[in-house]
Design a protein around this motif. Structure first.
Motif, PDB file in Angstrom:
ATOM      1  N   SER A   1       0.852  -1.183   0.000  1.00 27.78           N
ATOM      2  CA  SER A   1       0.000   0.000   0.000  1.00 27.78           C
ATOM      3  C   SER A   1       0.891   1.238   0.000  1.00 27.78           C
ATOM      4  O   SER A   1       2.093   1.151   0.293  1.00 27.78           O
TER       5      SER A   1
ATOM      6  N   VAL B   1      -5.982   5.671   2.711  1.00 26.59           N
ATOM      7  CA  VAL B   1      -6.395   4.283   2.920  1.00 26.59           C
ATOM      8  C   VAL B   1      -7.613   4.264   3.833  1.00 26.59           C
ATOM      9  O   VAL B   1      -7.646   4.949   4.862  1.00 26.59           O
TER      10      VAL B   1
ATOM     11  N   LYS C   1     -11.191   1.526   5.072  1.00 25.31           N
ATOM     12  CA  LYS C   1     -11.675   0.147   5.162  1.00 25.31           C
ATOM     13  C   LYS C   1     -13.153   0.106   4.836  1.00 25.31           C
ATOM     14  O   LYS C   1     -13.938   0.889   5.372  1.00 25.31           O
TER      15      LYS C   1
ATOM     16  N   TYR D   1      -9.536  -3.326   2.289  1.00 21.89           N
ATOM     17  CA  TYR D   1      -8.839  -2.056   2.380  1.00 21.89           C
ATOM     18  C   TYR D   1      -8.848  -1.377   1.012  1.00 21.89           C
ATOM     19  O   TYR D   1      -8.487  -1.996   0.012  1.00 21.89           O
TER      20      TYR D   1
END
Length: 371
Positions: A244, A309, A311, A317
């Motif tokens: 990420s 980022v 969720k 994610y």
């Protein structure tokens, strides 16, 4: 009014020229030119493999097509010469019992077609070599071997060009700007980097170089003087789990070249920050390097990166690249020196001691003066 416009135009031209004066472009290409090289350009032909790989696609394809067409035409001429010397051509009116070196070669065009069939092993069967001429047999063997060499070299060069790790580096992207703000109670320079593929880079390592012009105590001017810039992430700068986007940061302490810069003076500085990311491609095990650069106009003081980022409800994610280079203004000290002095002042306050035996007594003043 005319003087104002002239000053604005001059400052605009100066700003544009300053923006262009960078060693490394945003996509990692180096802006450098070599002049007055004593060695001849023929030294590049010694390492012909690297020279071919470094060529642009249009030049590579030109060499690829020219190599095949040139070899076909050259050997076509040789086959025509063999037929001419052996008097196999129709213009010599060969007899019925005459056995030619190569069947059905009637001119330069048919000789070229036979050369093409021989080198690419098409083998239509209409034209073929006979056992009449040893020269033709030797020429057939020589062209077949040379054709395999040319084919292997050119196809290998194209395959190596396609699979170079430089193409993998294009799927690694850096943020458009670098920001300076507080992180963990320290003033830091932060940069965001992302891997656009799901495959990882193994053994990734991030570091930087600050390029600037310095003058030594002896009076020597060093252009493009390099100063090491250490970048870290919260998990360390070795063996990154690069699945990420990561925010790398450089701590601006007393050993940092940014320590004496301030929010008001950073735009007047003359430097270029080059950031490198080295790693091994997981699919091919080839090493690659990604690089970019930042000039003073691309370093934003008093900002941080927006969150990227999140969720989802399904437990996945999600990375929103719309906020990848987006910045948010935050309260930031205008210089690292001020933050350092502030911390020292607070530390000295904590080191103070109280004397519990100290008693403040009031003393009344009396006048003993007599008239």
């Amino acid at each position: 009014m005319f003087d104002y416009l002239r000053k604005r135009f001059t400052s605009h031209i100066r700003e544009r020229s300053r923006r262009r004066a960078r060693l490394v472009s945003k996509d990692g290409r180096c802006n450098i030119e070599f002049g007055n090289v004593e060695q001849s350009r023929f030294v590049f032909l010694i390492d012909i493999w690297t020279t071919i790989l470094d060529l642009r696609w249009r030049y590579k394809m030109t060499i690829f097509i020219s190599a095949f067409l040139g070899s076909w035409f050259l050997f076509g001429l040789l086959w025509y010469v063999v037929a001419y010397i052996h008097k196999d051509l129709p213009e010599f009116n060969p007899s019925i019992n005459h056995t030619p070196c190569v069947e059905n070669i009637n001119g330069l065009t048919s000789a070229f077609l036979f050369s093409l069939e021989t080198q690419v092993t098409i083998g239509y069967g209409f034209r073929c070599v006979t056992e009449q001429c040893a020269t033709a047999i030797f020429l057939l063997i020589f062209q077949s071997i040379l054709g395999v060499i040319i084919n292997s070299f050119m196809c290998g060069a194209i395959l190596a060009k396609i699979s170079r790790s430089k193409n993998r580096a294009k799927t690694i992207t850096f943020s458009k700007n670098a920001v300076i703000s507080k992180r963990g109670g320290k003033l830091c320079l932060l940069i965001r980097v992302a891997n656009l593929r799901k495959s990882l880079l193994i053994g990734s390592h991030i570091y930087g170089k600050l390029l600037k012009t310095t003058i030594t105590p002896e009076g020597e001017t060093i252009i493009l003087d390099q100063v090491n810039i250490e970048f870290v992430v919260d998990a360390g700068n070795e063996n990154l789990f690069f699945i990420s986007p990561l925010t790398i940061y450089h701590i601006i302490d007393k050993n940092s070249p940014f320590f004496h810069m301030a929010a008001e003076t950073i735009l007047q500085q003359d430097f270029e920050l080059v950031v490198f990311l080295d790693g091994t491609v997981e699919a091919t095990s080839a090493t690659c390097q990604v690089r970019t650069s930042y000039i003073p106009e691309e370093v934003l003081w008093g900002y941080r990166f927006a969150p990227i980022v999140s969720k989802t409800k399904e437990g996945k994610y999600r990375v929103d690249f719309q906020n990848f280079s987006k910045t948010v203004a935050v309260e930031t000290p205008h210089c690292a020196f001020c933050l350092y002095n502030e911390k020292e002042a607070k530390a000295k306050e904590k080191k103070g001691y109280d004397n519990p035996g100290f008693v403040l007594s009031e003393v009344s003043e009396t006048s003993d003066t007599k008239m």
